[in-house]
Design a protein around this motif. Structure first.
Motif, PDB file in Angstrom:
ATOM      1  N   LYS A  51      12.343  87.869  29.011  1.00  0.00           N
ATOM      2  CA  LYS A  51      12.220  86.694  29.874  1.00  0.00           C
ATOM      3  C   LYS A  51      11.899  85.436  29.055  1.00  0.00           C
ATOM      4  CE  LYS A  51       9.905  85.335  34.164  1.00  0.00           C
ATOM      5  NZ  LYS A  51       8.901  85.754  35.166  1.00  0.00           N
ATOM      6  N   TYR A  75      16.336  87.494  37.369  1.00  0.00           N
ATOM      7  CA  TYR A  75      16.134  87.250  38.810  1.00  0.00           C
ATOM      8  C   TYR A  75      16.268  88.555  39.606  1.00  0.00           C
ATOM      9  CZ  TYR A  75      16.357  82.103  38.415  1.00  0.00           C
ATOM     10  OH  TYR A  75      16.106  80.778  38.137  1.00  0.00           O
ATOM     11  N   GLU A  78      13.340  90.802  39.195  1.00  0.00           N
ATOM     12  CA  GLU A  78      12.171  90.288  39.905  1.00  0.00           C
ATOM     13  C   GLU A  78      12.410  90.200  41.416  1.00  0.00           C
ATOM     14  OE1 GLU A  78      11.536  86.573  37.882  1.00  0.00           O
ATOM     15  OE2 GLU A  78      10.264  87.499  36.347  1.00  0.00           O
ATOM     16  N   ASP A  79      13.562  90.731  41.855  1.00  0.00           N
ATOM     17  CA  ASP A  79      13.916  90.741  43.280  1.00  0.00           C
ATOM     18  C   ASP A  79      14.063  89.320  43.854  1.00  0.00           C
ATOM     19  OD1 ASP A  79      14.733  92.727  44.972  1.00  0.00           O
ATOM     20  OD2 ASP A  79      12.874  92.743  46.129  1.00  0.00           O
ATOM     21  N   LYS A  80      14.441  88.383  42.999  1.00  0.00           N
ATOM     22  CA  LYS A  80      14.704  87.006  43.444  1.00  0.00           C
ATOM     23  C   LYS A  80      16.204  86.882  43.705  1.00  0.00           C
ATOM     24  CE  LYS A  80      10.803  85.053  40.847  1.00  0.00           C
ATOM     25  NZ  LYS A  80      10.390  84.182  39.713  1.00  0.00           N
TER      26      LYS A  80
END
Length: 470
Positions: A51, A75, A78-80
């Protein structure tokens, strides 16, 4: 070991990058260096460093499509998903023929459980790639999406295509066999593995899987041969020694099984499974001292392995050392409180020790967990009678009769209970039923209700029933 110039450059870039993080000095890297650094961190599960590398990389190379795709990966991890999707849409405008964009879009769709859409997207990527290695990877991804939807035939088809492109992709091989097994196609799995082995005769994984299929079909001789070929292909293959040991146990070749389990202990860290199996083999060979020694080694290696504690329990139970058996069954139950077999054994051991209240608790728990065997109902009824809980015993037997109607053992017990409770009409009804079903079980009254058995009313009913039956 010799390193290529490329490896040396990568190592230098990593060292330089990590040095920069420690000193807070901002150094310049070209985009390909960042790509290699990020890829290294992803492959080694060091996501926090990946990251950081993505962030610094985009600060120095904001227009890099590849670095922005790595940002998409972050993303998704990170479940974004909305941020990932927004960035992918922007990248698609810039490079509509970039297969990696479709792969990441599929990843987002998969995360949202839109697996068919993910498959459709991956199939677009499949048309854009130009290397066999990438094609194999995509077939594997499509196969996984089909697995998520329990479409095992389709999944198998794509994993086979993956394996055809990369014959050493053992993950694909495992997934193919998993599909065959789920579809209960063991013979077909054997045919497939034999064809694969014709092309790859020293593939220990394929021999191992072939042995497992033969083992499932109880063809132990062929299973044994397959595991032996797996060991010839790789004499350090611990899994093959374990499976070979299991086959030898089935063939009652316990000394040979022990040899194979011992090989796993020599090749790798001791496993509770191997120690437990060795103990079981020694018990079959009537070497009780060695058996219990290995059972203790099992629980020492893995104190949370309930199967180890239950093996010790059964060992002492068989030896009629019920106090020790009780101690160890409690250990097993503390680990797996919902195991119906453990509770039944707990009840039986307490019953033998004449710990009646605990025995009743055990039988009740056994029934609550769904063990509706007749002997469980009867044992609980007898314990409740012993405790003087006649109404509770009657209720237990009435419930049992729903599962086992017209059962003499139930009827005689109900007769004895109702005579004891002075409910003579019900008692006579059940006694007559019991006699009609099976006169030989009348001894139940003598055993459980000796005073009732010699009661004149009972003797009259039995006498009349005998005359009627003639």
């Amino acid at each position: 070991m010799e390193f290529s110039q490329h490896d040396e450059d990568d190592n230098y870039s990593l060292t330089k990058f990590e040095s920069m993080l420690k000193t807070n000095n901002v150094l310049f890297f070209d985009s390909s260096e960042f790509e290699n650094i990020i890829q290294f961190y992803f492959e080694n599960g060091r996501i926090a460093l990946a990251k950081k590398a993505v962030k610094l990389g985009l600060e120095q190379h904001p227009s890099s499509i590849t670095l922005r795709l790595f940002q998409v990966e972050i993303y998704i991890l990170e479940d974004k998903l909305p941020q990932a999707e927004k960035l992918l849409d922007a990248l698609h405008v810039l490079e509509p023929s970039n297969e990696e964009i479709y792969i990441q879009k599929a990843s987002v769709l998969s995360k949202r459980d839109e697996h068919q859409k993910a498959i459709d997207t991956l199939k677009i990527a499949l048309k854009l790639i130009d290397s066999e290695e990438d094609e194999a990877d995509l077939h594997a991804l499509i196969g996984m999406e089909y697995l998520f939807m329990d479409q095992f035939e389709n999944a198998k088809s794509h994993f086979i295509k993956c394996l055809e492109l990369d014959m050493e992709d053992y993950s694909a091989l495992y997934n193919i066999i998993y599909c065959f097994e789920f579809l209960d196609l063991h013979e077909e799995a054997i045919d497939f593995l034999n064809r694969y082995l014709d092309k790859n005769p020293y593939c220990e994984v394929a021999w191992h899987q072939l042995g497992r299929q033969y083992f499932t079909l109880k063809d132990f001789k062929k299973a044994l041969a397959a595991f032996e070929f797996a060991i010839i292909s790789d004499d350090t293959f611990v899994g093959a020694y374990l499976e070979k040991g299991k086959v030898l146990e089935k063939m009652k070749m316990y000394n040979e099984a022990i040899e194979n389990y011992n090989m796993t202990l020599a090749l790798d860290e001791p496993t509770s499974f191997a120690l437990l199996r060795i103990g079981n083999c020694y018990e079959k060979l009537h070497s009780d001292d060695l058996a219990v020694q290995y059972y203790y080694k099992t629980v020492h290696e893995d104190p949370l392995l309930d199967k180890g504690w239950i093996a010790i329990t059964r060992f002492y139970n068989k030896k009629k050392d019920y106090h020790k058996a009780l101690y160890y069954i409690n250990k097993a139950i503390n680990i797996d409180d919902d195991n119906v077999r453990y509770w039944k054994l707990y009840a039986q051991i307490n019953h033998r020790l004449n710990f009646i209240e605990e025995a009743e608790r055990g039988y009740k728990k056994t029934l609550d967990l769904g063990n509706y065997e007749l002997d469980t109902w009867l044992a609980r009824a007898d314990v409740l009678i012993n405790l003087g809980e006649y109404e509770a015993s009657a209720l237990n037997l009435i419930q049992a009769a729903e599962f086992y109607p017209e059962t003499a053992e139930i009827e005689y017990r109900l007769a004895g209970i109702y005579f004891t409770l002075l409910e003579n009409e019900k008692a006579q009804y059940h006694l007559k039923n019991g006699w009609l079903l099976n006169p030989e079980f009348s001894f139940i009254l003598e055993e459980l209700f000796p005073l009732i058995a010699n009661h004149q009313m009972v003797l009259n009913i039995i006498s009349n029933s005998k005359k009627t039956s003639k």
